[in-house]
Design a protein around this motif. Structure first.
Motif, mmCIF file in Angstrom:
data_model
loop_
_atom_site.group_PDB
_atom_site.id
_atom_site.type_symbol
_atom_site.label_atom_id
_atom_site.label_comp_id
_atom_site.label_asym_id
_atom_site.label_seq_id
_atom_site.Cartn_x
_atom_site.Cartn_y
_atom_site.Cartn_z
ATOM 1 N N SER A 88 0.834 -1.198 0.000
ATOM 2 C CA SER A 88 0.000 0.000 0.000
ATOM 3 C C SER A 88 0.874 1.254 0.000
ATOM 4 C CB SER A 88 -0.931 0.003 1.217
ATOM 5 O OG SER A 88 -1.870 -1.051 1.146
ATOM 6 N N VAL A 89 1.874 1.258 0.871
ATOM 7 C CA VAL A 89 2.792 2.390 0.927
ATOM 8 C C VAL A 89 3.550 2.520 -0.397
ATOM 9 C CG1 VAL A 89 4.881 3.286 2.041
ATOM 10 C CG2 VAL A 89 3.046 2.308 3.439
ATOM 11 N N PHE A 90 3.967 1.393 -0.955
ATOM 12 C CA PHE A 90 4.697 1.393 -2.233
ATOM 13 C C PHE A 90 3.883 2.094 -3.316
ATOM 14 C CE2 PHE A 90 5.457 -0.523 -6.382
ATOM 15 C CZ PHE A 90 6.831 -0.472 -6.499
ATOM 16 N N TYR A 91 2.604 1.726 -3.442
ATOM 17 C CA TYR A 91 1.785 2.287 -4.520
ATOM 18 C C TYR A 91 1.353 3.722 -4.230
ATOM 19 C CZ TYR A 91 1.707 -1.917 -7.312
ATOM 20 O OH TYR A 91 2.091 -2.965 -8.118
ATOM 21 N N VAL A 92 1.180 4.076 -2.961
ATOM 22 C CA VAL A 92 0.893 5.468 -2.638
ATOM 23 C C VAL A 92 2.071 6.352 -3.037
ATOM 24 C CG1 VAL A 92 0.638 7.110 -0.726
ATOM 25 C CG2 VAL A 92 -0.785 5.061 -0.793
ATOM 26 N N ARG A 97 4.616 10.081 -6.756
ATOM 27 C CA ARG A 97 5.775 10.424 -7.592
ATOM 28 C C ARG A 97 5.340 10.736 -9.028
ATOM 29 N NH1 ARG A 97 8.978 11.973 -10.444
ATOM 30 N NH2 ARG A 97 11.167 11.422 -10.762
ATOM 31 N N LEU A 98 4.355 10.017 -9.535
ATOM 32 C CA LEU A 98 3.881 10.251 -10.898
ATOM 33 C C LEU A 98 3.214 11.616 -11.038
ATOM 34 C CD1 LEU A 98 2.359 6.785 -11.922
ATOM 35 C CD2 LEU A 98 4.509 7.790 -12.688
ATOM 36 N N THR A 99 2.431 11.993 -10.029
ATOM 37 C CA THR A 99 1.734 13.280 -10.104
ATOM 38 C C THR A 99 2.628 14.449 -9.723
ATOM 39 O OG1 THR A 99 0.938 13.095 -7.807
ATOM 40 C CG2 THR A 99 -0.458 12.164 -9.552
ATOM 41 N N GLY A 100 3.642 14.160 -8.898
ATOM 42 C CA GLY A 100 4.527 15.222 -8.444
ATOM 43 C C GLY A 100 3.922 16.098 -7.371
ATOM 44 N N ASP A 101 2.731 15.733 -6.897
ATOM 45 C CA ASP A 101 2.054 16.510 -5.859
ATOM 46 C C ASP A 101 2.143 15.768 -4.528
ATOM 47 O OD1 ASP A 101 0.478 18.098 -4.320
ATOM 48 O OD2 ASP A 101 -1.417 17.605 -5.314
ATOM 49 N N TYR A 102 2.977 16.261 -3.637
ATOM 50 C CA TYR A 102 3.213 15.604 -2.368
ATOM 51 C C TYR A 102 2.344 16.178 -1.239
ATOM 52 C CZ TYR A 102 7.276 13.458 -4.571
ATOM 53 O OH TYR A 102 8.082 12.719 -5.401
ATOM 54 N N SER A 103 1.512 17.159 -1.581
ATOM 55 C CA SER A 103 0.719 17.825 -0.548
ATOM 56 C C SER A 103 -0.311 16.892 0.085
ATOM 57 C CB SER A 103 0.006 19.045 -1.133
ATOM 58 O OG SER A 103 -0.868 18.660 -2.188
ATOM 59 N N GLY A 104 -0.783 15.911 -0.678
ATOM 60 C CA GLY A 104 -1.799 15.004 -0.141
ATOM 61 C C GLY A 104 -1.252 13.661 0.277
ATOM 62 N N LEU A 105 0.066 13.577 0.446
ATOM 63 C CA LEU A 105 0.696 12.294 0.746
ATOM 64 C C LEU A 105 0.200 11.710 2.065
ATOM 65 C CD1 LEU A 105 2.717 10.097 0.051
ATOM 66 C CD2 LEU A 105 4.521 11.483 1.116
ATOM 67 N N ALA A 107 -2.597 12.251 3.649
ATOM 68 C CA ALA A 107 -4.001 11.840 3.516
ATOM 69 C C ALA A 107 -4.106 10.532 2.745
ATOM 70 C CB ALA A 107 -4.805 12.937 2.826
ATOM 71 N N SER A 108 -3.256 10.371 1.740
ATOM 72 C CA SER A 108 -3.263 9.140 0.952
ATOM 73 C C SER A 108 -2.829 7.951 1.795
ATOM 74 C CB SER A 108 -2.334 9.289 -0.256
ATOM 75 O OG SER A 108 -2.797 10.292 -1.128
ATOM 76 N N MET A 109 -1.853 8.185 2.677
ATOM 77 C CA MET A 109 -1.396 7.111 3.560
ATOM 78 C C MET A 109 -2.516 6.661 4.493
ATOM 79 S SD MET A 109 1.728 6.192 2.936
ATOM 80 C CE MET A 109 3.287 6.761 2.238
ATOM 81 N N VAL A 110 -3.268 7.624 5.003
ATOM 82 C CA VAL A 110 -4.369 7.300 5.910
ATOM 83 C C VAL A 110 -5.491 6.598 5.158
ATOM 84 C CG1 VAL A 110 -6.144 8.273 7.421
ATOM 85 C CG2 VAL A 110 -3.811 9.188 7.471
ATOM 86 N N SER A 111 -5.697 6.975 3.900
ATOM 87 C CA SER A 111 -6.819 6.442 3.125
ATOM 88 C C SER A 111 -6.692 4.947 2.842
ATOM 89 C CB SER A 111 -6.958 7.200 1.803
ATOM 90 O OG SER A 111 -5.898 6.884 0.912
ATOM 91 N N VAL A 112 -5.474 4.396 2.956
ATOM 92 C CA VAL A 112 -5.306 2.974 2.645
ATOM 93 C C VAL A 112 -6.022 2.090 3.659
ATOM 94 C CG1 VAL A 112 -3.090 3.375 1.506
ATOM 95 C CG2 VAL A 112 -3.131 2.741 3.927
ATOM 96 N N PHE A 113 -6.440 2.668 4.779
ATOM 97 C CA PHE A 113 -7.220 1.888 5.735
ATOM 98 C C PHE A 113 -8.672 1.757 5.283
ATOM 99 C CE2 PHE A 113 -3.699 3.530 8.304
ATOM 100 C CZ PHE A 113 -3.274 2.366 8.939
ATOM 101 N N LYS A 114 -9.081 2.589 4.303
ATOM 102 C CA LYS A 114 -10.455 2.554 3.812
ATOM 103 C C LYS A 114 -10.577 1.985 2.411
ATOM 104 C CE LYS A 114 -10.962 7.042 4.012
ATOM 105 N NZ LYS A 114 -11.603 8.396 4.020
ATOM 106 N N VAL A 115 -9.551 2.181 1.613
ATOM 107 C CA VAL A 115 -9.632 1.796 0.204
ATOM 108 C C VAL A 115 -8.241 1.385 -0.277
ATOM 109 C CG1 VAL A 115 -9.234 4.173 -0.557
ATOM 110 C CG2 VAL A 115 -10.415 2.577 -2.079
ATOM 111 N N PRO A 116 -8.148 0.373 -1.143
ATOM 112 C CA PRO A 116 -6.839 -0.061 -1.641
ATOM 113 C C PRO A 116 -6.089 1.071 -2.349
ATOM 114 C CG PRO A 116 -8.517 -1.696 -2.153
ATOM 115 C CD PRO A 116 -9.238 -0.501 -1.620
ATOM 116 N N ALA A 117 -4.783 1.112 -2.155
ATOM 117 C CA ALA A 117 -3.958 2.128 -2.798
ATOM 118 C C ALA A 117 -3.913 1.937 -4.306
ATOM 119 C CB ALA A 117 -2.537 2.083 -2.232
ATOM 120 N N TYR A 118 -4.080 0.695 -4.763
ATOM 121 C CA TYR A 118 -4.173 0.409 -6.199
ATOM 122 C C TYR A 118 -5.172 -0.725 -6.380
ATOM 123 C CZ TYR A 118 -2.086 1.795 -10.637
ATOM 124 O OH TYR A 118 -1.874 2.369 -11.862
#
Length: 341
Positions: A88-92, A97-105, A107-118
């Motif tokens: 999950s961390v790998f894909y987040v 890295r693909l988007t280049g936007d680290y501002s939501g990193l 939140a994305s880490m927390v979201s993996v508890f609700k929905v798969p990262a990929y």
């Protein structure tokens, strides 16, 4: 368990993992009509039993064991949660890295508890719920007669597979499963029970039935492809109803496929150690192959233009599978990494 049957289960796990790669490669062209849509449909139909095979393996290995709930949960979740968190961390991180936007990193880490990262990581999440139920299913299985097991499987097949299909084509029938409170027999967990039942039959059969099982497996795949083609032609757009893991053709094909691959793998018992090592790498291959597919597409995308998918799909599948297997195999040479990869 006899050595040859253990080798058969390892072989089945390897084949199921390979089938997942086929599914995801062929899925890239099955969602929209195109010149080679029939090839994408055929390959996808052939491997729809990949996830059911994984679940049936769990049933074959776990339902016959006498094991306390606490011990079972401790063993299984130590095996599931580290890979789930790692990938999950790998894909987040990769998507960030693909988007280049680290501002939501964060939140994305927390979201993996609700929905798969990929998308493909859904299976690891589903295993959590299935493993929670297995200790109780195991007690039911061990204390049921053969007739009672067949009754359970028959009800599950009707509720989980037949009723949804009937409801799709005849909406006026209504949601019978909800009306009659049949949710206890719905879902993918029935494949776990099915796997244990089929494996018990394999252990007691007098002679292998490779030709019959191969024929049954291929017939079910052809039926899936033809039903998908016919329904898609009727609707004017690709319709993947029969691609469901709980489609009747997929369920029956999974039984034939499970028997076939265990029987073929049993004949490779002299290579049991190699099969066991490869089988141990399948979870890592499952999790990493989507990343490899994405990165390879940058290279092979322009190269496959104008070529037939009849041979391009197998070529891509073997390339993705082998390229993914190598780093996973190397990483697993280091014992600590085996717990997360």
């Amino acid at each position: 368990m006899r050595k040859e049957l253990s080798a058969g289960l390892d072989f089945t796990r390897i084949i199921a993992c390979f089938m997942v790669v086929v599914l995801h490669v062929s899925a890239t062209g099955v969602a929209a009509f195109g010149h080679d849509w029939a090839y994408f449909n055929a390959y996808d139909s052939l491997v729809r039993s990949c996830v059911p095979l994984f679940l049936m393996l769990s049933g074959a290995l776990l339902l016959g064991r006498e094991e306390g709930v606490k011990a079972f949960y401790t063993k299984r979740f130590i095996r599931i949660f580290p890979p789930l968190i790692f990938w999950s961390v790998f894909y987040v991180l990769w998507k960030t890295r693909l988007t280049g936007d680290y501002s939501g990193l964060s939140a994305s880490m927390v979201s993996v508890f609700k929905v798969p990262a990929y998308f493909h990581l859904w299976y690891l999440y589903a295993l959590v719920g299935i493993y929670l139920f297995i200790p109780f299913m195991a007690k039911i299985y061990r204390h049921s007669t053969d007739a009672e097991k067949l009754i359970y499987l028959s009800i599950w097949f009707v509720v989980a597979s037949v009723i949804p299909l009937v409801t799709y084509f005849y909406p006026g029938v209504g949601d019978l499963a909800s009306v009659y409170g049949l949710s206890s027999f719905a879902g993918l967990s029935g494949f776990v029970f099915l796997g244990a039942y089929v494996f018990d039959r394999i252990q007691t059969q007098q002679a292998p039935t490779v030709l019959v099982d191969a024929a049954g497996f291929l017939i079910c795949a052809v039926c899936t492809a033809l039903a998908t083609y016919g329904l898609s032609l009727r609707d004017g757009v690709p319709n993947q109803l029969f691609f469901s893991y709980l489609s009747p053709f997929v369920v029956v094909g999974s039984v034939f496929g499970f028997r076939l691959f265990v029987e073929l793998g049993a004949r490779l018992a002299r290579h049991a150690k190699v099969l066991n090592v490869l089988a141990g790498s399948t979870l890592g291959v499952y999790c990493l192959h989507i990343f490899v597919m994405n990165r390879l597409s940058i290279v092979y995308g322009p190269l496959i233009e104008g070529h037939s998918m009849l041979w391009i799909i197998p070529a891509l599948v073997f390339s993705v599978f082998l390229i993914t297997l190598v780093p996973i195999f190397i990483a697993r040479l280091f014992t600590p990494l085996r717990h997360i990869i």
